[in-house]
Scaffold this motif. Structure first.
Motif, PDB file in Angstrom:
ATOM      1  N   ALA A 183       0.803  -1.221   0.000  1.00  0.00           N
ATOM      2  CA  ALA A 183       0.000   0.000   0.000  1.00  0.00           C
ATOM      3  C   ALA A 183       0.842   1.280   0.000  1.00  0.00           C
ATOM      4  N   LEU A 184       2.154   1.153  -0.158  1.00  0.00           N
ATOM      5  CA  LEU A 184       2.998   2.346  -0.205  1.00  0.00           C
ATOM      6  C   LEU A 184       2.617   3.248  -1.381  1.00  0.00           C
ATOM      7  N   PRO A 185       2.765   4.572  -1.226  1.00  0.00           N
ATOM      8  CA  PRO A 185       2.509   5.460  -2.369  1.00  0.00           C
ATOM      9  C   PRO A 185       3.387   5.098  -3.558  1.00  0.00           C
ATOM     10  N   ARG A 186       2.779   5.034  -4.741  1.00  0.00           N
ATOM     11  CA  ARG A 186       3.504   4.651  -5.949  1.00  0.00           C
ATOM     12  C   ARG A 186       3.784   5.832  -6.874  1.00  0.00           C
ATOM     13  N   ARG A 187       3.047   6.898  -6.739  1.00  0.00           N
ATOM     14  CA  ARG A 187       3.192   8.001  -7.681  1.00  0.00           C
ATOM     15  C   ARG A 187       3.392   9.305  -6.910  1.00  0.00           C
ATOM     16  N   PHE A 188       4.393  10.057  -7.321  1.00  0.00           N
ATOM     17  CA  PHE A 188       4.756  11.320  -6.674  1.00  0.00           C
ATOM     18  C   PHE A 188       4.769  12.428  -7.714  1.00  0.00           C
ATOM     19  N   ARG A 189       4.305  13.595  -7.311  1.00  0.00           N
ATOM     20  CA  ARG A 189       4.433  14.797  -8.129  1.00  0.00           C
ATOM     21  C   ARG A 189       5.078  15.876  -7.264  1.00  0.00           C
ATOM     22  N   PHE A 190       6.165  16.463  -7.754  1.00  0.00           N
ATOM     23  CA  PHE A 190       6.904  17.474  -7.002  1.00  0.00           C
ATOM     24  C   PHE A 190       6.698  18.833  -7.660  1.00  0.00           C
ATOM     25  N   LEU A 191       6.252  19.807  -6.842  1.00  0.00           N
ATOM     26  CA  LEU A 191       5.877  21.130  -7.347  1.00  0.00           C
ATOM     27  C   LEU A 191       6.494  22.225  -6.490  1.00  0.00           C
ATOM     28  N   PRO A 192       6.611  23.443  -7.027  1.00  0.00           N
ATOM     29  CA  PRO A 192       7.132  24.552  -6.222  1.00  0.00           C
ATOM     30  C   PRO A 192       6.151  25.027  -5.153  1.00  0.00           C
ATOM     31  N   GLU A 193       4.865  24.747  -5.334  1.00  0.00           N
ATOM     32  CA  GLU A 193       3.859  25.062  -4.319  1.00  0.00           C
ATOM     33  C   GLU A 193       2.649  24.172  -4.568  1.00  0.00           C
ATOM     34  N   LEU A 194       1.823  23.982  -3.534  1.00  0.00           N
ATOM     35  CA  LEU A 194       0.642  23.147  -3.697  1.00  0.00           C
ATOM     36  C   LEU A 194      -0.394  23.857  -4.561  1.00  0.00           C
ATOM     37  N   PRO A 195      -1.027  23.148  -5.475  1.00  0.00           N
ATOM     38  CA  PRO A 195      -2.085  23.770  -6.275  1.00  0.00           C
ATOM     39  C   PRO A 195      -3.321  23.994  -5.422  1.00  0.00           C
ATOM     40  N   VAL A 196      -3.909  25.176  -5.516  1.00  0.00           N
ATOM     41  CA  VAL A 196      -5.104  25.513  -4.738  1.00  0.00           C
ATOM     42  C   VAL A 196      -6.111  26.204  -5.635  1.00  0.00           C
ATOM     43  N   ASN A 197      -7.371  26.235  -5.163  1.00  0.00           N
ATOM     44  CA  ASN A 197      -8.388  27.001  -5.869  1.00  0.00           C
ATOM     45  C   ASN A 197      -8.459  28.404  -5.287  1.00  0.00           C
ATOM     46  N   ALA A 198      -9.488  29.170  -5.662  1.00  0.00           N
ATOM     47  CA  ALA A 198      -9.592  30.564  -5.234  1.00  0.00           C
ATOM     48  C   ALA A 198      -9.777  30.703  -3.728  1.00  0.00           C
ATOM     49  N   MET A 199     -10.232  29.630  -3.073  1.00  0.00           N
ATOM     50  CA  MET A 199     -10.416  29.659  -1.627  1.00  0.00           C
ATOM     51  C   MET A 199      -9.251  29.030  -0.892  1.00  0.00           C
ATOM     52  N   ALA A 200      -8.118  28.882  -1.585  1.00  0.00           N
ATOM     53  CA  ALA A 200      -6.897  28.317  -0.996  1.00  0.00           C
ATOM     54  C   ALA A 200      -7.081  26.875  -0.569  1.00  0.00           C
ATOM     55  N   LYS A 201      -7.980  26.146  -1.221  1.00  0.00           N
ATOM     56  CA  LYS A 201      -8.202  24.739  -0.923  1.00  0.00           C
ATOM     57  C   LYS A 201      -7.467  23.875  -1.952  1.00  0.00           C
ATOM     58  N   SER A 202      -6.708  22.906  -1.450  1.00  0.00           N
ATOM     59  CA  SER A 202      -6.109  21.915  -2.345  1.00  0.00           C
ATOM     60  C   SER A 202      -7.115  20.777  -2.512  1.00  0.00           C
ATOM     61  N   THR A 203      -8.058  20.968  -3.403  1.00  0.00           N
ATOM     62  CA  THR A 203      -9.117  19.981  -3.572  1.00  0.00           C
ATOM     63  C   THR A 203      -8.591  18.718  -4.238  1.00  0.00           C
ATOM     64  N   GLN A 204      -9.277  17.601  -3.961  1.00  0.00           N
ATOM     65  CA  GLN A 204      -8.875  16.344  -4.570  1.00  0.00           C
ATOM     66  C   GLN A 204      -8.944  16.432  -6.091  1.00  0.00           C
ATOM     67  N   ALA A 205      -9.985  17.065  -6.611  1.00  0.00           N
ATOM     68  CA  ALA A 205     -10.120  17.178  -8.063  1.00  0.00           C
ATOM     69  C   ALA A 205      -8.944  17.920  -8.665  1.00  0.00           C
ATOM     70  N   ARG A 206      -8.529  18.997  -8.015  1.00  0.00           N
ATOM     71  CA  ARG A 206      -7.394  19.775  -8.534  1.00  0.00           C
ATOM     72  C   ARG A 206      -6.087  18.997  -8.393  1.00  0.00           C
ATOM     73  N   LEU A 207      -5.896  18.321  -7.255  1.00  0.00           N
ATOM     74  CA  LEU A 207      -4.671  17.543  -7.067  1.00  0.00           C
ATOM     75  C   LEU A 207      -4.561  16.411  -8.078  1.00  0.00           C
ATOM     76  N   LEU A 208      -5.688  15.787  -8.401  1.00  0.00           N
ATOM     77  CA  LEU A 208      -5.658  14.670  -9.340  1.00  0.00           C
ATOM     78  C   LEU A 208      -5.184  15.089 -10.728  1.00  0.00           C
ATOM     79  N   THR A 209      -5.440  16.339 -11.105  1.00  0.00           N
ATOM     80  CA  THR A 209      -4.996  16.779 -12.431  1.00  0.00           C
ATOM     81  C   THR A 209      -3.482  16.744 -12.554  1.00  0.00           C
TER      82      THR A 209
END
Length: 556
Positions: free
Chosen positions: A414-440
Motif C-alpha cells: 500500500a505504499l505510495p507509488r506516484r509522486f508529483r513534485f511542485l514549487p507550491e501546492l495547487p489551490v483554488n480561489a479559496m486556498a483549498k487543495s481539492t482532490q479534483a485539482r490535485l488529481l490533475t
C-alpha cells in the motif's frame, strides 16, 4: 432590528441611498431593489424549484439570490463551473441564472421587465440554499441550509466584528459562490448597511481603484491571497479577514507589514458555519475563541461542536483535533482519515505525519488514485534539501527516499507509488487543495512545473520538457519537438488555473512560433491576463520560442 431580522425583511425595507459600487460607480438601493424585484418575477414564472446561480458581479448575484428566495425557490451555489460541476448540475437543478455561459441543456432565467408583486419577509426556516463542500478530501458534497442558519450567523458576526469598522465598504478577493464569501462579502454588508463593492480584488493594486472615494474599507481575503503579498506595497484598510483554509504562520508578519495589522482569522467550514476566530497581532494570543453561541468540547483530542448555525441542536464531530488552553483551543491537525488501498487499511494522517517529519519536504497532500488501480499518490513541495536531491539524482531518487520513511507506517503493498513534485501546492480561489485539482497533477500529458514567479503583470512558470511526455510521440521520429498546438493547450490550461477565466475560447491573435522546443529543457511560460485576453510567451536560455494572445468570449 437585528442583522438576522433585517436580512429576512430586506426587500420590504426602505432602501439606502447607496447600497454598493461597481468600481467607482455608485449603485443606489432603489436600483438594486428594483433589480431584485425583476429577478423575483422571473423566478416566480418558472415551474421548477431548484436553480443554480453563478455570477462574478456581487450586486447582481445578491439581487438574483434574494429574488429567488422571495419567489420561494432554492438557490444552488456551485463553487465553479468546471466540466464536472456542469455535468452534476444538469441532473440536480431545474434552471440556471448568471452572467456566464450556463451548463448545457439547462433553462436560463433572466430578469423580468418589471417586478410582479409586493415583497414580503422571508421565511427564515425555509430550506432555500444549497452550498458545496470544498472537495479537499473527496468529491464536493451538496449541503442544504436554512435561511435561519445564515442569518443568525450574520448576527453573531456583527456582534464580534461590527465595531471594527462601522460603516466601512466591503471589498473582497474571495468569491461569493462559497459560504465564506457569501457571508462576509454579501450578507454581512446587506444586513448592516455597509456598501458592497461588486468587483473582485484580483491584485492589491485594485484596492485603490475599487475602494469608494473617502470611505473606510475592510478586505475579505483568502489565505492564498494573503500568502502572496507584494514586496513593497502598503495599503490602508480598516480590517482584513481571512478564512477558507489555514493561514500559514509566515503570512502573518507579511500582512502586518502591508496592512499594519494582523488579519482576523475565522475558523469554520461549509458544514459547521463559523466556529471561532483569532487575530495574531504582536503580543496577542494565538488560540481560537468561539464565536457567540458556539460551544465546543473535546473527546480525547477530537473537536466536537454545538452551534445555532447547525440545522440540528446536538453535538457534531468536526474534522479536526484540538487541545484546550485558557481562553479557547488550539488546533492540532486533521482527525484520523482511513482509506483502503490494496485491501489494506491506511491512515492518511499517519502517512502525512511521517512524510512531514522529513527534512526533504516543505508541504504535501495525499490523493487516492483509481487508475490503473487503487493506489496512493503524493503531491509534494520539496524543501531546498529535497530539490537538491531531485536535481542531483532525479525524481525517482527523491520518491524512493520518501517511500523509505513509510516502511513502518504502511504495508509495502500500500505504499505510495506516484509522486508529483511542485514549487507550491495547487489551490483554488479559496486556498483549498481539492482532490479534483490535485488529481490533475497526475495527468501524464501535463509538464512538470519547477518554479513560479509572480509580478504585477502576471506570472512566469518554469516547465521541464520531459522526453517521456506523450505529446512528443510522432513529432518527429528521432528528432522530437513540442508541437505548437500543445504549446497553445498548455497556455490555456495554465491560464485557467492561474487566473479567473470562465469565458469560452474564442480565437487567437498575433501567434508566432519562432524557435522549436526540444525535450530535456527548462522553458519559461510567461502569462498575463486582462479581461478577455490571455497573453503568453515561451522563452528559455536559447531565446524566445513562441508568443501570442488567446481570446475568450466575454461573459454576458
Amino acid at each position: 432590528m437585528s442583522p438576522a431580522q433585517r436580512l429576512a425583511a430586506l426587500l420590504t425595507l426602505p432602501p439606502p441611498a447607496v447600497l454598493g459600487w461597481r468600481q467607482r460607480e455608485p449603485v443606489t438601493g432603489a436600483d438594486w431593489l428594483a433589480e431584485a424585484g425583476r429577478w423575483q418575477a422571473a423566478f416566480a414564472a418558472q415551474p421548477g424549484q431548484r436553480f443554480a446561480l453563478y455570477f462574478h458581479d456581487s450586486l447582481s448575484f445578491a439581487a438574483a439570490l434574494f429574488g429567488a428566495w422571495q419567489a420561494g425557490k432554492q438557490a444552488w451555489l456551485p463553487g465553479d463551473l468546471t466540466a464536472a460541476s456542469r455535468q452534476a448540475l444538469r441532473t440536480r437543478v431545474d434552471g440556471f441564472a448568471g452572467d456566464v455561459a450556463p451548463p448545457q441543456e439547462l433553462p436560463v432565467v433572466t430578469p423580468a421587465a418589471a417586478p410582479a408583486v409586493a415583497m414580503v419577509p422571508l421565511d427564515a426556516e425555509a430550506l432555500q440554499l444549497v452550498v458545496f463542500t470544498s472537495g479537499s478530501t473527496g468529491e464536493p458534497q451538496a449541503l442544504p441550509k436554512r435561511l435561519r442558519q445564515l442569518f443568525d450567523e450574520i448576527t453573531a458576526q456583527e456582534q464580534t466584528f461590527g465595531a471594527t469598522a462601522p460603516g466601512a465598504a466591503v471589498l473582497a478577493s474571495v468569491s461569493h459562490q462559497h459560504v465564506y464569501g457569501l457571508l462576509f462579502r454579501v450578507l454581512w454588508p446587506l444586513a448592516t448597511g455597509r456598501a458592497i463593492q461588486a468587483q473582485s480584488v484580483v491584485v492589491l493594486e485594485d484596492l485603490a481603484e475599487l475602494a469608494p472615494p473617502g470611505a473606510r474599507a475592510v478586505l475579505v481575503a483568502s489565505p492564498a491571497h494573503l500568502s502572496r503579498l507584494p514586496l513593497q506595497a502598503q495599503h490602508s484598510v480598516d480590517q482584513v479577514f481571512s478564512s477558507g483554509a489555514p493561514l500559514p504562520d509566515a503570512a502573518v508578519p507579511e500582512v502586518l507589514r502591508v496592512f499594519g495589522r494582523a488579519p482576523i482569522e475565522v475558523y469554520g467550514s461549509s458544514e459547521t458555519g463559523g466556529v471561532a476566530w483569532r487575530q495574531r497581532n504582536p503580543g496577542a494570543p494565538t488560540y481560537w475563541q468561539a464565536l457567540p453561541g458556539v460551544e465546543w468540547r473535546l473527546d480525547d483530542d477530537a473537536l466536537w461542536l454545538r452551534s445555532p448555525h447547525l440545522d440540528e441542536a446536538g453535538w457534531m464531530p468536526s474534522a479536526d483535533r484540538a487541545a484546550a488552553v485558557d481562553g479557547g483551543f488550539e488546533l492540532r491537525g486533521r482527525a484520523d482519515r482511513i482509506v483502503k488501498v490494496a485491501e489494506k487499511r491506511v491512515s492518511l494522517t499517519a502517512v502525512e505525519a511521517a512524510l512531514r517529519a522529513s527534512p526533504l519536504l516543505a508541504d504535501l497532500r495525499l490523493v487516492t488514485l483509481t487508475e490503473p488501480r487503487e493506489q496512493l499518490g503524493v503531491v509534494a513541495v520539496p524543501s531546498d534539501a529535497g530539490w537538491a536531491l531531485h536535481d542531483a539524482q532525479g525524481r525517482r531518487a527523491l520518491a524512493e527516499a520518501l517511500r523509505a520513511l513509510l516502511t513502518d507506517v504502511v504495508e509495502r503493498v500500500a505504499l505510495p507509488r506516484r509522486f508529483r513534485f511542485l514549487p507550491e501546492l495547487p489551490v483554488n480561489a479559496m486556498a483549498k487543495s481539492t482532490q479534483a485539482r490535485l488529481l490533475t497533477e497526475f495527468d501524464p500529458r501535463r509538464p512538470a512545473l519547477r518554479a513560479i514567479q509572480r509580478h504585477e503583470g502576471g506570472e512566469e512558470l518554469t516547465l521541464f520538457i520531459d522526453a517521456a511526455l506523450p505529446q512528443l510521440e510522432g513529432h518527429f521520429d528521432g528528432h522530437p519537438i513540442l508541437a505548437g498546438v500543445v504549446q497553445l493547450e498548455w497556455a490555456q490550461m495554465f491560464g485557467r488555473e492561474r487566473f479567473v477565466i470562465d469565458g469560452e475560447f474564442a480565437g487567437m491573435e498575433a501567434v508566432k512560433f519562432q524557435r522549436v522546443i526540444t525535450p530535456g529543457r527548462l522553458v519559461t511560460l510567461s502569462l498575463s491576463w486582462t479581461p478577455g485576453k490571455l497573453s503568453f510567451r515561451y522563452h528559455s536560455d536559447l531565446g524566445q520560442h513562441a508568443s501570442g494572445k488567446l481570446l475568450f468570449a466575454a461573459t454576458s
